[in-house]
Scaffold this active site. Structure first.
Site, PDB file in Angstrom:
ATOM      1  N   LYS A   1       9.441  -1.095  -1.722  1.00 52.55           N
ATOM      2  CA  LYS A   1       9.632  -0.295  -2.944  1.00 52.55           C
ATOM      3  C   LYS A   1      10.581  -0.993  -3.918  1.00 52.55           C
ATOM      4  O   LYS A   1      10.421  -0.867  -5.126  1.00 52.55           O
ATOM      5  CB  LYS A   1      10.145   1.101  -2.607  1.00 52.55           C
ATOM      6  CG  LYS A   1       9.069   1.996  -2.037  1.00 52.55           C
ATOM      7  CD  LYS A   1       9.520   3.449  -2.014  1.00 52.55           C
ATOM      8  CE  LYS A   1       8.441   4.341  -1.414  1.00 52.55           C
ATOM      9  NZ  LYS A   1       8.940   5.697  -1.141  1.00 52.55           N
TER      10      LYS A   1
ATOM     11  N   LYS B   1      -5.960   0.329   3.747  1.00 51.06           N
ATOM     12  CA  LYS B   1      -5.916   1.773   3.919  1.00 51.06           C
ATOM     13  C   LYS B   1      -6.227   2.466   2.585  1.00 51.06           C
ATOM     14  O   LYS B   1      -5.837   1.973   1.525  1.00 51.06           O
ATOM     15  CB  LYS B   1      -4.491   2.125   4.374  1.00 51.06           C
ATOM     16  CG  LYS B   1      -4.257   3.551   4.755  1.00 51.06           C
ATOM     17  CD  LYS B   1      -2.822   3.731   5.248  1.00 51.06           C
ATOM     18  CE  LYS B   1      -2.311   5.086   4.801  1.00 51.06           C
ATOM     19  NZ  LYS B   1      -0.905   5.315   5.082  1.00 51.06           N
TER      20      LYS B   1
ATOM     21  N   LYS C   1      -3.112   6.737  -2.148  1.00 50.16           N
ATOM     22  CA  LYS C   1      -3.102   7.581  -3.338  1.00 50.16           C
ATOM     23  C   LYS C   1      -2.676   6.802  -4.570  1.00 50.16           C
ATOM     24  O   LYS C   1      -2.853   7.260  -5.687  1.00 50.16           O
ATOM     25  CB  LYS C   1      -2.264   8.847  -3.135  1.00 50.16           C
ATOM     26  CG  LYS C   1      -0.845   8.673  -2.670  1.00 50.16           C
ATOM     27  CD  LYS C   1      -0.217  10.068  -2.438  1.00 50.16           C
ATOM     28  CE  LYS C   1       1.189   9.941  -1.872  1.00 50.16           C
ATOM     29  NZ  LYS C   1       1.805  11.242  -1.606  1.00 50.16           N
TER      30      LYS C   1
END
Ligand code: TRP
Length: 331
Positions: free
Chosen positions: A113, A195, A198
């Site tokens: 992040k 994967k 979102k």
């Protein structure tokens, strides 16, 4: 026998995908009878990356409605918003003093992040795992269902609990990971090696729980398949395998049964059938979510009751913590 306590939370950021549904939400529903469940909407975690305030507020309620629409029963579980229970912030502060900066700097998600939000590497982002440890430890949690991406954070929660117990005496239950049954992992429709996420930039890669029938079918029609024409689950056919997994997850059949159902069929027909199956499964959930969102008084009541129940449990643990560490609590 007393039920074991299970804790989980989701952040009200981004739209949930069908992968979140098969991998997380459905498990929340399945576990609610067997465990004493606490399910939180982790808005305090969400603000570690920038959020639009009005959107954050809206998503909080939408997420609650979605969970109830999916079958999470607020009579059986404690459903609440993290920021409404002040003990989360309070315990985080205490645990901060027994967590090392080096440990936090090594966290994979923090490193990822920090790279993705280089302009906003804030203290909250670094402290994220400590807040998560506080979430879990406040409720004397036995088990936490976590996917691989949260394993490392659960390890920290365990380490901090053990560290505290060693220093001050038995205070926290040390939580265990609840290993979810494999099989429901859903990959991106555009890159089946990844994967489904979102936050994928490719709008065709992810199917959202909020997608209408046309969008769902369009995305499945465009899903990448593999060369050849056989509908078979195989390492050399990640695209087809993913679609078979989706079909199996949404119909409850096995992958072998799914293969048999499409034997001899073409890719086009197969993709359309998977799309229709998913769209038909989502329709009643979306309708129920919409109905609930029109009933703000009901949703408000659920969250008020949840916050009160969570508050009572959390206060008990925090008071014990304050006593152990020597915080004055009145004579
Ligand atoms: N960090 C988790 C996620 O993004 C959400 C979360 C917050 C959580 N607190 C938690 C998960 C406690 C399990 C237990 O997925």
């Amino acid at each position: 026998m007393e039920k074991k306590t299970l804790y989980s939370a989701v952040q009200p950021s981004g739209n949930l995908t069908i992968g979140n549904y098969t991998g997380a939400i459905r498990n929340w529903v399945a576990l609610q009878d067997e465990y004493e469940c606490f399910y939180a909407i982790a808005n305090m975690h969400a603000i570690t990356v920038r959020q639009e305030p009005s959107e954050l507020r809206r998503r909080t309620v939408e997420l609650l409605a979605l969970y109830i629409a999916c079958g999470v029963n607020p009579e059986k579980c404690t459903l609440y918003v993290q920021s409404q229970v002040p003990q989360h912030a309070e315990l985080t502060w205490v645990l901060n003093s027994m967590t090392y900066v080096g440990e936090m700097e090594r966290m994979t998600q923090f490193k990822d992040k920090s790279a993705r939000h280089a302009e906003n590497v804030n203290m909250g982002l670094m402290d994220y795992p400590v807040l998560m440890a506080a979430d879990i430890l406040l409720y004397q949690t036995d088990v936490v269902p976590v996917g691989v991406d949260q394993r490392q954070h659960l390890e920290i929660a365990r380490d901090v609990a053990i560290r505290f117990n060693n220093r001050y005496g038995e205070t926290f239950r040390v939580p265990e990971a609840y290993i979810l049954k494999a099989g429901a992992k859903i990959a991106s429709l555009q890159d089946p090696e990844k994967k489904m996420s979102k936050s994928d930039e490719n709008p065709n890669a992810s199917v959202f729980l909020s997608d209408d029938k046309d969008a769902v079918i369009r995305k499945f029609k465009r899903a990448v398949t593999d060369s050849g024409n056989e509908i078979r689950a195989d390492e050399s056919k990640p695209g087809v395998t993913n679609l078979l997994n989706v079909y199996a997850a949404f119909t409850g059949c096995s992958v072998e049964q799914a293969e048999r159902a499409f034997e001899g069929k073409g890719y086009g027909e197969f993709k359309l059938a998977v799309g229709e199956t998913v769209a038909d499964a989502l329709a009643p959930i979306q309708a129920e979510q919409k109905r609930l969102l029109a009933d703000k008084a009901y949703l408000g009541g659920v969250l008020a009751a949840g916050a009160e129940r969570a508050y009572k449990a959390a206060r008990k643990t925090l008071s014990k913590v304050y006593r152990k560490i020597g915080f004055y609590q009145g004579e």
